[in-house]
Design an enzyme around this catalytic site. Structure first.
Site, PDB file in Angstrom:
ATOM      1  N   SER A 132     117.293 -11.663 124.224  1.00 25.94           N
ATOM      2  CA  SER A 132     117.350 -12.496 125.418  1.00 25.94           C
ATOM      3  C   SER A 132     116.501 -13.760 125.224  1.00 25.94           C
ATOM      4  CB  SER A 132     116.899 -11.684 126.637  1.00 25.94           C
ATOM      5  OG  SER A 132     117.222 -12.340 127.845  1.00 25.94           O
TER       6      SER A 132
ATOM      7  N   ASP B 157     123.585 -10.086 127.781  1.00 27.87           N
ATOM      8  CA  ASP B 157     122.156 -10.137 127.476  1.00 27.87           C
ATOM      9  C   ASP B 157     121.651  -8.937 126.658  1.00 27.87           C
ATOM     10  OD1 ASP B 157     119.169  -9.725 128.211  1.00 27.87           O
ATOM     11  OD2 ASP B 157     119.621 -11.746 128.907  1.00 27.87           O
TER      12      ASP B 157
END
Length: 290
Positions: free
Chosen positions: A40, A163
């Site tokens: 991320s 993500d």
């Protein structure tokens, strides 16, 4: 790939600015990575280090101060609602962040970065973690940063990715699997806050999410091989029990400089203490280095 020291950078949105302070402390201590593993926002921070280690702290400080949040999550409520109405799934386009990464990174492929780098994303079709170890670097980082609901899934080949924090919030296990014997964990401060039983409706989902994002890191920390040395750098934040509501303010720029500075001070103090007790290696060129 010969690996001794790994930097592991976790996810956490705007709170990823903490990692810039930690990187500054590591840089001043003369500690450099043989491999960088990110997820991320940690993938975004990590790839900037991997691209140009000597310039990374200054570059990231500038990016966080003026560009990252404004670029990735730009737009008024009207613009965001319009994007949601068109897409049905997300508030922001990935194009501004794609452009920022393309302008920032001097190479186009992962294997051409100055320091070996890997990042992880969640594959929708396979419901599994996917590690990007080669290929187009911008698309890999975009996939790892594709926060559900905020940014769109990133299509690469026949698969779509979300993500990386969904599958690895702080991927220390990956660094160990790559052979790292010394690991520095850079995070956003959430793991320093003890969780408590939720008492309000909005705390229920957030506490459940925190359990989901922390459990793998906790398990991996508990099962580390005996010959692996791990340093979880402190963020310098207050370790108040419960969930941190500030994470909901994902466009809030007001605390970025504070995040960077307090993480730097806390991590610098930690590294100095470790060095004084002989827990850290001597930096290159010091008297203790052969």
């Amino acid at each position: 790939m010969s690996v001794d020291t790994a930097f592991v950078l976790g996810g956490g949105g705007v709170m990823g600015a903490h990692e810039v302070g930690m990187l500054r402390a590591l840089d001043e201590a003369g500690i450099t990575p043989d491999v960088i593993v990110g997820t991320s926002v940690g993938a975004l921070n990590g790839v900037v280090v991997a691209a140009a280690p000597g310039e990374a702290v200054a570059r990231l400080t500038t990016l966080w101060s003026s560009e990252i949040v404004r670029t990735a999550f730009a737009g008024s409520w009207v613009t965001r609602l319009s994007t949601l109405a068109r897409s049905g799934t997300h508030l922001h386009s990935a194009e501004p962040l794609r452009g920022l990464l393309a302008r920032t990174l001097p190479v186009s492929r992962i294997e051409d970065l100055a320091v070996p780098f890997q990042c992880v994303a969640a594959c929708v079709e396979r419901a599994a973690a996917h590690w990007f170890t080669e290929g187009p670097v911008v698309e890999a980082v975009l996939a790892s940063c594709a926060v559900p609901g905020l940014l769109p899934p990133i299509r690469i080949g026949d698969d779509h990715f979300l993500d990386g924090g969904l599958v690895h919030s702080i991927p220390i296990g990956r660094a160990v699997a790559l052979g790292a014997r010394r690991v520095y964990v850079l995070h956003v401060g959430r793991i320093e806050r003890p969780l408590t039983v939720p008492k309000r409706p909005w705390e229920v989902g957030m506490t459940a999410f925190e359990i989901a994002r922390r459990h793998r890191f906790t398990e991996e920390m508990a099962t580390l091989p005996g010959d692996v040395e791990v340093h979880v750098l402190p963020s310098g934040g207050e370790a108040r029990p419960g969930v941190d509501l500030s994470q909901l303010r994902y466009r809030d720029l007001s605390h970025i400089s504070k995040y960077i500075e307090r993480a730097y001070r806390a991590s610098a103090d930690y590294l100095a203490e470790q060095a004084s007790t002989g827990s850290l290696p001597d930096p290159p060129g010091s008297a203790g280095t052969p």
